[in-house]
Design an enzyme around this catalytic site. Structure first.
Site, short mmCIF file in Angstrom:
data_model
loop_
_atom_site.label_atom_id
_atom_site.label_comp_id
_atom_site.label_asym_id
_atom_site.label_seq_id
_atom_site.Cartn_x
_atom_site.Cartn_y
_atom_site.Cartn_z
N LYS A 22 0.96 -0.73 0.34
CA LYS A 22 0.27 0.04 0.31
C LYS A 22 0.72 0.93 0.29
CE LYS A 22 -1.25 1.64 4.28
NZ LYS A 22 -1.65 2.85 4.23
N ASN A 23 1.29 1.02 0.75
CA ASN A 23 2.74 2.88 1.18
C ASN A 23 3.79 3.14 0.16
OD1 ASN A 23 1.47 3.03 3.15
ND2 ASN A 23 2.14 2.76 4.59
N ARG A 102 -4.59 10.48 3.84
CA ARG A 102 -3.71 11.94 4.46
C ARG A 102 -2.31 11.67 3.42
NH1 ARG A 102 -0.91 14.73 8.32
NH2 ARG A 102 1.14 14.27 7.34
N CYS A 126 -4.31 13.13 13.06
CA CYS A 126 -5.70 11.86 13.03
C CYS A 126 -5.22 11.12 14.38
CB CYS A 126 -4.73 11.16 11.07
SG CYS A 126 -2.82 10.26 11.47
N ARG A 131 1.03 14.49 13.39
CA ARG A 131 1.99 14.29 11.70
C ARG A 131 1.20 15.77 11.22
NH1 ARG A 131 -1.20 9.15 8.80
NH2 ARG A 131 0.71 9.18 7.86
N PRO A 132 2.35 16.57 11.72
CA PRO A 132 2.50 18.30 10.36
C PRO A 132 3.50 17.59 9.55
CG PRO A 132 4.08 17.75 12.03
CD PRO A 132 3.27 16.56 12.35
N VAL A 133 3.13 19.07 8.63
CA VAL A 133 3.66 18.57 6.90
C VAL A 133 4.81 20.10 6.74
CG1 VAL A 133 1.24 17.64 5.78
CG2 VAL A 133 1.72 20.30 6.15
N ASP A 134 5.14 20.46 7.71
CA ASP A 134 6.67 21.29 7.53
C ASP A 134 7.80 21.28 7.06
OD1 ASP A 134 6.54 19.36 9.70
OD2 ASP A 134 8.45 21.10 10.93
N LEU A 135 8.00 19.63 7.13
CA LEU A 135 8.84 19.08 6.45
C LEU A 135 8.83 19.44 4.98
CD1 LEU A 135 10.15 17.03 9.40
CD2 LEU A 135 11.07 19.20 8.20
N ASP A 316 4.38 0.51 11.84
CA ASP A 316 3.29 -0.23 11.33
C ASP A 316 3.68 -1.91 11.27
OD1 ASP A 316 3.09 2.55 9.91
OD2 ASP A 316 3.69 2.11 8.05
N ILE A 338 8.33 6.91 16.95
CA ILE A 338 8.02 7.31 15.60
C ILE A 338 6.52 8.81 15.71
CG2 ILE A 338 7.40 7.43 12.89
CD1 ILE A 338 10.04 5.95 13.60
N ARG A 408 -8.64 -0.44 4.62
CA ARG A 408 -7.60 0.45 3.49
C ARG A 408 -6.45 0.61 3.96
NH1 ARG A 408 -7.49 5.98 6.95
NH2 ARG A 408 -5.71 6.24 5.27
C1 EPZ Z 1 4.55 7.06 6.09
O1 EPZ Z 1 3.86 8.31 6.47
C2 EPZ Z 1 3.51 5.38 6.24
N1 EPZ Z 1 2.37 6.21 5.38
C3 EPZ Z 1 3.39 5.54 7.91
O2 EPZ Z 1 2.48 4.59 7.58
C4 EPZ Z 1 4.50 5.65 8.49
O3 EPZ Z 1 4.15 4.37 9.58
C5 EPZ Z 1 5.35 6.47 8.42
O4 EPZ Z 1 6.21 6.97 6.96
C6 EPZ Z 1 6.49 6.29 9.11
O5 EPZ Z 1 6.94 4.74 8.83
C7 EPZ Z 1 2.82 6.18 3.66
O6 EPZ Z 1 3.35 6.21 3.34
C8 EPZ Z 1 1.12 6.29 3.19
P1 EPZ Z 1 7.19 10.49 7.85
P2 EPZ Z 1 4.07 9.67 6.80
O7 EPZ Z 1 7.02 12.00 7.18
O8 EPZ Z 1 4.60 10.03 5.43
C9 EPZ Z 1 7.38 14.05 11.11
C10 EPZ Z 1 0.16 3.11 7.62
O9 EPZ Z 1 -0.27 2.73 9.27
N2 EPZ Z 1 6.58 15.11 10.42
O10 EPZ Z 1 8.11 9.01 7.66
O11 EPZ Z 1 3.24 10.81 7.30
C11 EPZ Z 1 6.04 12.38 11.74
O12 EPZ Z 1 5.02 13.32 12.52
C12 EPZ Z 1 0.71 4.57 7.79
O13 EPZ Z 1 0.44 2.05 6.42
C13 EPZ Z 1 6.93 15.62 11.16
O14 EPZ Z 1 6.99 16.34 11.43
O15 EPZ Z 1 5.65 9.10 7.38
C14 EPZ Z 1 6.70 11.44 12.33
O16 EPZ Z 1 6.83 11.76 13.65
C15 EPZ Z 1 1.02 5.25 9.09
N3 EPZ Z 1 6.83 17.01 10.11
C16 EPZ Z 1 7.84 11.49 11.66
O17 EPZ Z 1 7.85 12.53 11.01
C17 EPZ Z 1 6.85 16.71 8.48
O18 EPZ Z 1 6.39 17.60 7.51
C18 EPZ Z 1 7.55 10.41 10.59
O19 EPZ Z 1 6.31 10.82 9.68
C19 EPZ Z 1 6.43 15.26 8.15
C20 EPZ Z 1 6.52 14.54 9.32
#
Ligand code: EPZ
Length: 431
Positions: A22-23, A102, A126, A131-135, A316, A338, A408
């Site tokens: 999926k991911n 998301r 969620c 889960r911010p998107v700042d990065l 996960d 995480i 999902r």
């Molecule tokens: C991906 O989410 C996966 N989703 C998640 O799987 C998975 O848990 C996660 O990576 C970690 O491996 C998909 O691939 C669709 P991140 P993503 O950006 O990309 C912080 C599932 O169950 N962060 O690696 O959203 C964030 O809050 C899902 O299938 C910021 O601070 O995760 C977290 O603490 C759930 N700012 C950490 O980084 C940002 O702009 C890692 O998040 C982005 C992230």
């Protein structure tokens, strides 16, 4: 809403075919926005999230068609999906759609790279954390975009196109790395990504982008270099096997006992989890066919784990591993590094008789001799499947409510487990 009823106590014996990830499928589908030509994806799992993303992409102008099943193919074999973003008809992804899933926020990168503008709703929080998107936005800014937040929307513009830049992620982010890869592929000049995520799904996206004409070096490592190109073309790509699905069924086999072959699973994609499952007392064997997991009479041993970015233990699989530890002989310590709020399964596991204490980002699990079936529900997909795993080893009947979370991310869950001897049944509720 559908429910799943499980009667525990059966060992699992048989073969489970592992689906496409999926991911990986989601970002690959989003990458179709980068070209006017057709991107064909094989091994896309049939999941609610995939269908939702097809709707969102359709709203932006992506046409899709799904091939018929090949003669002689297994009835559950996935069918290739063709995605064509010949004309992007809208650069806006509205709240109604993005809030449902998301990952759809990631369309911001290809829209901006190809059209010079994107307006995408902020995804919001969620169940597993803020889960911010700042990065992700920082990465786009480093590539020359102007980014503004207006009434809950990210409005990103780069009228003269994106240009290469240096992106140093202060924290490993999968979504940030996907975003940077897609945007930099069509930027003018050279981009360097430091502290990139090394998840296999990143490599899969980079492989597909390379087939589409992108110039990427180092995907799968923490330093990635990209030389932007003027345009990308169509390609055909096969989605890699789902390591989280494979790990989930490996844990299920360890929990229920028995002998299960996870056909098509790749051990290299989930070594940290397989090591922990072995330490817990299951035999894990790797063959050309896939991964074989066996456990007979012997009890489960407690194992401490801490989640970490790849190649560490995946967040996960944390909920599923915790379910396994509820029956270990002793105490295990499970640390979630995480996401700040990924312990919603704890309360529901407790309803099945598990003994778990939470202390910040640590869960201390005291194994019990017996779990008891009960009605349960969960608020995210991995938490839901952890309840299924516990139910397989619980005495009596467990009813898992809110099955849409499972739908999902797990293709044919009840058929796969049922095929190995689990007593599991979906009950469809009208309305
Ligand atoms: C991906 O989410 C996966 N989703 C998640 O799987 C998975 O848990 C996660 O990576 C970690 O491996 C998909 O691939 C669709 P991140 P993503 O950006 O990309 C912080 C599932 O169950 N962060 O690696 O959203 C964030 O809050 C899902 O299938 C910021 O601070 O995760 C977290 O603490 C759930 N700012 C950490 O980084 C940002 O702009 C890692 O998040 C982005 C992230």
């Amino acid at each position: 809403m559908d429910r799943i009823r499980i009667t525990g106590g059966q060992a699992l014996n048989g073969v489970i075919r592992i689906s496409g990830a999926k991911n990986a499928a989601l970002p690959l589908m989003i990458a179709s926005l980068l070209t006017a030509e057709t991107l064909t994806l094989e091994n896309v799992p049939s999941l609610a999230d995939v269908r939702m993303l097809l709707r969102i992409l359709g709203h932006l102008g992506v046409d899709h068609s799904i091939d018929g099943r090949r003669h002689g193919a297994a009835p559950d074999a996935s069918r290739p999906i063709h995605l064509t973003a010949g004309d992007i008809v809208d650069i806006m992804a509205p709240y109604e759609l993005v809030s449902k899933m998301r990952a759809s926020f990631w369309v911001v990168a290809p829209l901006l790279a190809r059209m010079g503008e994107a307006k995408v709703s902020l995804p919001g929080g969620c169940a597993i954390g803020t889960r911010p998107v700042d990065l992700l936005l920082m990465a786009l800014e480093k590539l020359g975009a102007d980014v503004a937040i207006e009434s809950g929307y990210v409005h990103a513009t780069a009228p003269k196109g994106l240009r290469g830049g240096e992106i140093h992620f202060p924290k490993v982010t999968v979504g940030g790395t996907h975003t940077a890869l897609m945007a930099a592929s069509l930027a003018h000049g050279h981009t360097l990504i430091e502290n990139a995520a090394r998840e296999p799904e990143i490599e899969d996206l980079a492989d597909c982008l390379t087939k589409m004409g992108a110039k990427i070096k180092g995907a799968g490592q923490s330093r990635i270099e990209i030389e932007g190109v003027g345009s990308l073309h169509g390609a055909r790509h096969r989605v890699l096997p789902d390591r989280i699905e494979a790990g989930t069924y490996a844990i299920a086999a360890a929990m229920a006992g028995g002998d299960v072959m996870l056909e098509g699973a790749e051990a290299g994609l989930l070594q940290a989890a397989l090591d922990a499952i072995e330490q817990a007392g299951a035999d894990v064997g790797v063959t050309n066919e896939g991964i074989r997991v066996r456990r007979n009479g012997a009890g489960l041993m407690p194992v401490d784990i801490a989640t970490a970015p790849f190649p560490g233990f995946p967040t996960d699989l944390q909920a599923q591993f915790m379910a396994l530890m509820t029956k270990a002989k002793g105490q295990s310590r499970i640390t979630e590094t995480i996401f700040e709020n990924r312990f919603m399964h704890v309360q529901e596991l407790a309803r099945l008789g598990a003994h778990i204490r939470l202390d910040g980002d640590v869960a201390l699990v005291d194994g019990v001799d017996e779990l008891q079936g009960a009605p349960v529900m969960a608020t995210d997909l991995r938490a839901s499947v952890s309840l299924v795993i516990a139910a397989l080893a619980a005495k009596g009947e467990t009813m898992v409510n809110r099955v849409y979370h499972l739908d999902r991310g797990f293709e044919h869950l009840e058929t796969k487990l049922g095929g190995c001897g689990a007593i599991i049944e979906r009950l469809s509720n009208p309305g």
